[in-house]
Design a protein around this motif. Structure first.
Motif, short mmCIF file in Angstrom:
data_model
loop_
_atom_site.label_atom_id
_atom_site.label_comp_id
_atom_site.label_asym_id
_atom_site.label_seq_id
_atom_site.Cartn_x
_atom_site.Cartn_y
_atom_site.Cartn_z
N LEU A 155 4.02 50.48 -26.48
CA LEU A 155 4.51 51.61 -27.28
C LEU A 155 4.04 51.50 -28.73
O LEU A 155 3.66 52.50 -29.34
CB LEU A 155 6.04 51.68 -27.21
N LYS A 156 4.04 50.28 -29.28
CA LYS A 156 3.56 50.10 -30.65
C LYS A 156 2.08 50.45 -30.74
O LYS A 156 1.65 51.11 -31.68
CB LYS A 156 3.79 48.65 -31.09
N THR A 157 1.32 50.00 -29.76
CA THR A 157 -0.12 50.30 -29.73
C THR A 157 -0.37 51.80 -29.65
O THR A 157 -1.30 52.33 -30.26
CB THR A 157 -0.80 49.60 -28.53
N TRP A 158 0.45 52.49 -28.89
CA TRP A 158 0.30 53.94 -28.72
C TRP A 158 0.89 54.75 -29.87
O TRP A 158 0.77 55.98 -29.90
CB TRP A 158 0.98 54.39 -27.41
N GLY A 159 1.57 54.07 -30.82
CA GLY A 159 2.20 54.79 -31.92
C GLY A 159 3.45 55.53 -31.52
O GLY A 159 3.84 56.53 -32.14
#
Length: 216
Positions: A110-114
């Motif tokens: 989720l962090k990688t995907w923003g």
């Protein structure tokens, strides 16, 4: 002799120059496959990320399964003091050990995907539970009343309540994972969904057997 030598040297230089031009053209052609001139390296750098292409279902799965797992871990944590059965304590420890790393993995996606990462302590955050915004994405989640009852139980009462609630919880997780496996796009997420289905289906069978023993 000297004229032959000089003509050979010229020929070699011409051949080397042709090779260099050809190599430059090949490199330019490869870089030209990218969408912009200055980004010749970008397609190569992002090609692993294209494997990581995801869709809305992948986001929904991670954002739903994180609090789902967090609640299971919270329930499992209660077993250390509340459970009377060694088998229940062992099962709870395995649930904790398996799901904690999966929470970290999905949070990383989720962090990688923003995208937003759900906050911790879902048992406390979802006191309105089933009716507020989670819907089918939160299948099998316990409400605050259930969590309070479990936290106050002990001994055989805890064992029975824990197993009954965790079976329902696992069934919800399997349902969510089945949707991800069917509709998700991100490879690691669909693989995790498959692992959840396999592991938690086996644990449901184990818990049903334990309930049978405690009821006998």
């Amino acid at each position: 002799m000297t004229s032959k030598t000089s003509s050979r040297t010229l020929f070699r230089r011409a051949a080397l120059a042709t090779t260099a031009v050809t190599a430059a053209l090949v490199l330019a052609a490869c870089g030209g496959d990218g969408s912009s001139d200055g980004a010749a390296d970008a397609p190569a750098a992002s090609s692993p990320a294209s494997t990581g292409a995801h869709n809305d279902q992948d986001v929904t799965f991670a954002q739903g399964m994180i609090p789902h797992h967090q609640q299971a871990v919270e329930m499992a944590g209660m077993a250390a003091d509340g459970a009377s059965s060694a088998a229940v304590k062992d099962l709870a420890a395995r649930i904790q050990k398996a799901q904690d790393p999966e929470i970290e993995t999905m949070s990383g996606w989720l962090k990688t995907w923003g995208e937003d990462v759900p906050s911790a302590m879902p048992g406390m955050d979802h006191s309105g539970g089933h009716s507020s915004g989670g819907g089918s994405g939160m299948a099998g989640m316990m409400d605050q009343e259930d969590m309070d009852k479990l936290s106050k139980a002990s001994g055989k009462d805890f064992d029975t309540m824990f197993l009954t609630m965790m079976i329902e919880h696992h069934e919800g997780a399997v349902e969510m994972a089945t949707t991800e496996k069917t509709k998700g796009r991100y490879g690691p997420a669909t693989e995790l969904a498959d692992a959840v289905i396999t592991a938690q289906t086996a644990e449901i069978k184990e818990m049903n057997k334990l309930l049978g023993k405690s009821g006998a």
